[in-house]
Write an enzyme that holds these catalytic residues in place. Structure first.
Site, PDB file in Angstrom:
ATOM      1  N   GLN A 183       0.821  -1.214   0.000  1.00  0.00           N
ATOM      2  CA  GLN A 183       0.000   0.000   0.000  1.00  0.00           C
ATOM      3  C   GLN A 183       0.854   1.263   0.000  1.00  0.00           C
ATOM      4  O   GLN A 183       0.359   2.348  -0.305  1.00  0.00           O
ATOM      5  CB  GLN A 183      -0.925   0.022   1.231  1.00  0.00           C
ATOM      6  CG  GLN A 183      -1.956  -1.079   1.240  1.00  0.00           C
ATOM      7  CD  GLN A 183      -3.055  -0.870   0.191  1.00  0.00           C
ATOM      8  OE1 GLN A 183      -3.288   0.245  -0.274  1.00  0.00           O
ATOM      9  NE2 GLN A 183      -3.726  -1.945  -0.186  1.00  0.00           N
ATOM     10  N   CYS A 329      -9.640  -7.062   0.759  1.00  0.00           N
ATOM     11  CA  CYS A 329      -8.492  -7.816   0.256  1.00  0.00           C
ATOM     12  C   CYS A 329      -8.723  -9.303   0.445  1.00  0.00           C
ATOM     13  O   CYS A 329      -7.947 -10.126  -0.004  1.00  0.00           O
ATOM     14  CB  CYS A 329      -7.213  -7.408   0.978  1.00  0.00           C
ATOM     15  SG  CYS A 329      -6.704  -5.769   0.503  1.00  0.00           S
TER      16      CYS A 329
HETATM   17  C1  LIG Z   1      -0.949  -4.731   2.445  1.00  0.00           C
HETATM   18  C2  LIG Z   1      -1.351  -5.818   1.497  1.00  0.00           C
HETATM   19  N1  LIG Z   1      -0.648  -6.959   1.455  1.00  0.00           N
HETATM   20  C3  LIG Z   1      -0.951  -7.949   0.617  1.00  0.00           C
HETATM   21  C4  LIG Z   1      -2.025  -7.850  -0.242  1.00  0.00           C
HETATM   22  C5  LIG Z   1      -2.355  -9.007  -1.117  1.00  0.00           C
HETATM   23  O1  LIG Z   1      -2.228  -8.716  -2.450  1.00  0.00           O
HETATM   24  P1  LIG Z   1      -2.861  -9.660  -3.567  1.00  0.00           P
HETATM   25  O2  LIG Z   1      -4.274  -9.969  -3.149  1.00  0.00           O
HETATM   26  O3  LIG Z   1      -2.795  -8.863  -4.802  1.00  0.00           O
HETATM   27  O4  LIG Z   1      -2.024 -10.871  -3.630  1.00  0.00           O
HETATM   28  C6  LIG Z   1      -2.801  -6.659  -0.221  1.00  0.00           C
HETATM   29  C7  LIG Z   1      -3.990  -6.430  -1.068  1.00  0.00           C
HETATM   30  O5  LIG Z   1      -4.882  -7.104  -1.246  1.00  0.00           O
HETATM   31  C8  LIG Z   1      -2.457  -5.632   0.671  1.00  0.00           C
HETATM   32  O6  LIG Z   1      -3.170  -4.501   0.740  1.00  0.00           O
END
Ligand SMILES: Cc1ncc(COP(=O)(O)O)c(C=O)c1O
Length: 378
Positions: A183, A329
């Site tokens: 983020q 998420c």
């Molecule tokens: C801080 C953070 N870490 C990890 C993720 C995981 O990313 P993704 O779902 O694209 O693998 C997200 C977002 O979803 C996030 O905001």
């Protein structure tokens, strides 16, 4: 009806220049970079250039950049990779980490470091949880729900003190520091040496690049085990034919967001302040969650006491306005958020809270539409 999007922490639209950069690798340059004919070698060279660019932005060596399929995979490779390499040791993670750290942590001996009411990690408490067997510490750079920026350099300093003390006592167990910067990357510098981290996660889908793209920075001294075994790509840490368009797209997106970082941070800080001032004027009982000082420029998180956040979100949605309840998420977010619980909100207030996140395409007119809609609905 025009749409007004306020959920940039969940997903960012892909930048046009990133799309153009990726295009050739779906068509004319589709080759497997491990093949040895000349055309494939060109593709390989382009992935090397992308790796060099990412390494330069991070102030790292190109051999320290592992391309992955996004934030979840990078977080898992970091925590599981290290803990599998040190199965008798433990890890410490903050209470407000993304599930991509908290869920794998459950598989290993782990301790959870609390946060203060403003959402910042309690550095003293975190240090006190580290014992001689702790090998891995994970604290995110900025939180995905309340936008709180964590005191990474203070934590890094503490970890250095602990490392020196271990050395003085002849203890050879390493103490690796990982940060999830998914983020943060749009607004904060991601120079790994200034941050004092040994591992860092970045995610293309949050920086106007392709979803399912990302990297794990792994400092050359870190020992970790791969989770994916096979052809030995990515320094043996992430086997599988490289997703060349995603690699090219990730590097282009990181470069673009690096160039826009200062101007966008300033523009969004001003817009966010306008929104916050107006909300407080219109709704005196509203509560803004998380630190206002140590906060990403694009994030605002509000509790409207007594209001059902799902209902509010749906009413806004009917007007073409998209905000988030919870983090979005995870596929299911019915439980009150662990982040809001960690900063002391009760379940009722957590279920009266919404996250509003701004981004590159947010204009003052969008904010005015949101403010009018909130007045109508509430
Ligand atoms: C801080 C953070 N870490 C990890 C993720 C995981 O990313 P993704 O779902 O694209 O693998 C997200 C977002 O979803 C996030 O905001």
């Amino acid at each position: 009806m025009k749409n007004h999007y306020f959920d940039y922490a969940a997903a960012t639209p892909m930048s046009k220049s990133v799309q153009s950069a990726m295009q050739p690798y779906f068509e004319t340059q589709f080759y497997n970079p491990s093949a040895i004919y000349l055309e494939a070698a060109k593709t390989k060279k382009d992935t090397t250039r992308a790796r060099e660019l990412v390494a330069k932005i991070l102030g790292a060596k190109q051999s320290e950049i592992i391309f992955t399929a996004g934030g979840t995979e990078s977080d898992n490779l970091a925590i599981q990779g290290v803990m599998l390499a040190y199965p008798d040791n433990n890890c410490v993670v903050s209470a407000i980490e993304h599930e991509a750290i908290l869920a794998p942590a459950q598989k290993f001996q782990h301790k959870v470091a609390p946060v203060l009411p403003d959402g910042r990690v309690d550095v003293k408490k975190l240090s006190s949880l580290i014992d001689d067997n702790t090998v891995f510490v994970s604290v995110m750079y900025a939180n995905n729900e309340i936008g709180t920026i964590q005191p990474l350099s203070d934590i890094a300093k503490q970890l250095n003190i602990i490392r020196s003390d271990r050395r003085a006592r002849g203890i050879t167990t390493p103490l690796y520091f990982h940060t999830d910067a998914c983020q943060a990357a749009n607004y904060l510098r991601v120079l790994v040496h200034s941050l004092g981290v040994d591992l860092m996660t970045l995610n293309g889908g949050k920086i106007y690049g392709p979803k399912q793209s990302g990297i794990l920075y792994v400092a050359s001294h870190v020992k970790l085990q791969p989770l994916m075994l096979g052809g030995g790509q990515e320094r043996n840490l992430r086997s599988g034919t490289e997703n060349v368009p995603a690699i090219i797209g990730f590097a282009a997106a990181l470069n673009e967001t690096e160039n826009l970082r200062e101007s966008e941070s300033k523009r969004l800080t001003d817009l966010r302040q306008y929104l916050l001032d107006e909300v407080i004027k219109k709704f005196p009982h509203v509560h803004a969650n998380g630190s206002l000082m140590h906060r990403l420029p694009n994030n605002i998180h509000l509790t409207f006491r007594g209001v059902d956040n799902e209902r509010l979100m749906m009413d806004l949605d009917e007007r073409g306005i998209m905000v988030a309840t919870g983090s979005a998420c995870s596929a299911s977010n019915e439980d009150p958020s662990h982040v809001l619980k960690a900063i002391g909100l009760n379940d009722k207030d957590a279920q009266s809270s919404i996250r509003i996140t701004l981004g590159r395409h947010t204009k003052k007119t969008d904010i005015d539409v949101l403010l009018t809609a909130l007045s109508d609905i509430l």
